[in-house]
Design a protein around this motif. Structure first.
Motif, PDB file in Angstrom:
ATOM      1  N   ASP A  28      -4.569 -10.129  -4.648  1.00  0.00           N
ATOM      2  CA  ASP A  28      -5.352  -9.364  -5.703  1.00  0.00           C
ATOM      3  C   ASP A  28      -4.690  -8.488  -6.685  1.00  0.00           C
ATOM      4  OD1 ASP A  28      -8.194  -9.732  -5.975  1.00  0.00           O
ATOM      5  OD2 ASP A  28      -8.551  -8.402  -4.245  1.00  0.00           O
ATOM      6  N   SER A  31      -5.746  -3.748  -6.073  1.00  0.00           N
ATOM      7  CA  SER A  31      -6.223  -3.521  -4.905  1.00  0.00           C
ATOM      8  C   SER A  31      -5.603  -1.980  -4.504  1.00  0.00           C
ATOM      9  CB  SER A  31      -5.864  -4.582  -3.822  1.00  0.00           C
ATOM     10  OG  SER A  31      -4.232  -4.436  -3.863  1.00  0.00           O
ATOM     11  N   LEU A  46     -10.628  -4.114   6.097  1.00  0.00           N
ATOM     12  CA  LEU A  46     -10.782  -4.605   4.423  1.00  0.00           C
ATOM     13  C   LEU A  46     -12.288  -4.301   3.945  1.00  0.00           C
ATOM     14  CD1 LEU A  46      -8.984  -6.037   2.204  1.00  0.00           C
ATOM     15  CD2 LEU A  46     -10.106  -7.922   2.738  1.00  0.00           C
ATOM     16  N   LYS A  48     -14.074  -5.178   0.659  1.00  0.00           N
ATOM     17  CA  LYS A  48     -13.916  -5.782  -0.652  1.00  0.00           C
ATOM     18  C   LYS A  48     -15.191  -5.588  -1.632  1.00  0.00           C
ATOM     19  CE  LYS A  48     -12.056 -10.070  -0.406  1.00  0.00           C
ATOM     20  NZ  LYS A  48     -11.600 -11.454  -0.318  1.00  0.00           N
ATOM     21  N   CYS A  60     -10.147  -5.128  -3.723  1.00  0.00           N
ATOM     22  CA  CYS A  60     -10.049  -4.883  -2.260  1.00  0.00           C
ATOM     23  C   CYS A  60      -9.508  -3.474  -2.129  1.00  0.00           C
ATOM     24  CB  CYS A  60      -9.309  -5.828  -1.707  1.00  0.00           C
ATOM     25  SG  CYS A  60     -10.046  -7.903  -1.931  1.00  0.00           S
TER      26      CYS A  60
END
Length: 181
Positions: A28, A31, A46, A48, A60
């Motif tokens: 990504d 992030s 995680l 998202k 993310c």
């Protein structure tokens, strides 16, 4: 699992190891990785953020957790475009519009949970032996610590705290001052 907030959605998942999480984050362009400086990272999560606009890529946020039997918590504040993450001994506010950390609050003990008092514009951060009050935008108002917290309750302007080995305490939510129960 997806959680809708405002015009966006967030998915949260647990990952087997840090390498899996880093691989996703590196794929990504935008992030963040939170909690990586902890000495012993045992659990990995995680979050998202999926934006509703057609051309937006997901944003993310990886979280490294020390474990301790406590799972990280998420408090979503769509009116501020913020997501608060409570983990290890820290709370981090992430602005999803500019995809950056808005604030970080180091804690004196392990993070337990959030108590969001929306009508007062206050978030109480309950920890193992402390309570920290912040505004919804992350400004610290007060801290109080005494002993291992076993129970919290909010009634009106008062925060009631029970402890493992100390007498119960009652605080004013706005000022953090001791008040009579």
């Amino acid at each position: 699992m997806f959680i809708t907030f405002g015009s966006n959605q967030i998915s949260i998942q647990s990952l087997a190891n840090k390498a899996d999480m880093v691989k996703i984050l590196e794929g990504d362009l935008e992030s963040l990785l939170l909690g990586e400086i902890a000495e012993h990272n045992l659990e990995f999560y995680l979050a998202k953020v999926h934006f509703q606009s057609y051309d937006s890529k997901p944003f993310c946020i990886g979280i490294c957790s020390e474990g301790h039997g406590l799972k990280p918590h998420v408090l979503i504040q769509p009116e501020w475009d913020l997501i608060l993450f409570g983990y290890n001994q820290e709370v981090t506010g992430v602005n999803i519009n500019n995809r950056q950390i808005a604030f970080q609050i180091p804690l004196n003990s392990l993070f337990y949970y959030f108590l969001h008092l929306k009508e007062r514009g206050i978030v109480l951060i309950v920890q193992e032996v402390d309570v920290t009050a912040i505004t919804e935008s992350g400004k610290e108002l007060w801290r109080y610590g005494k002993d291992l917290i076993t129970q919290t309750a909010v009634e009106g302007e008062k925060l009631y705290l029970n402890f493992m080995d100390e007498s119960p305490t009652c605080l004013n939510i706005v000022s953090g001052e001791l008040v009579s129960a």
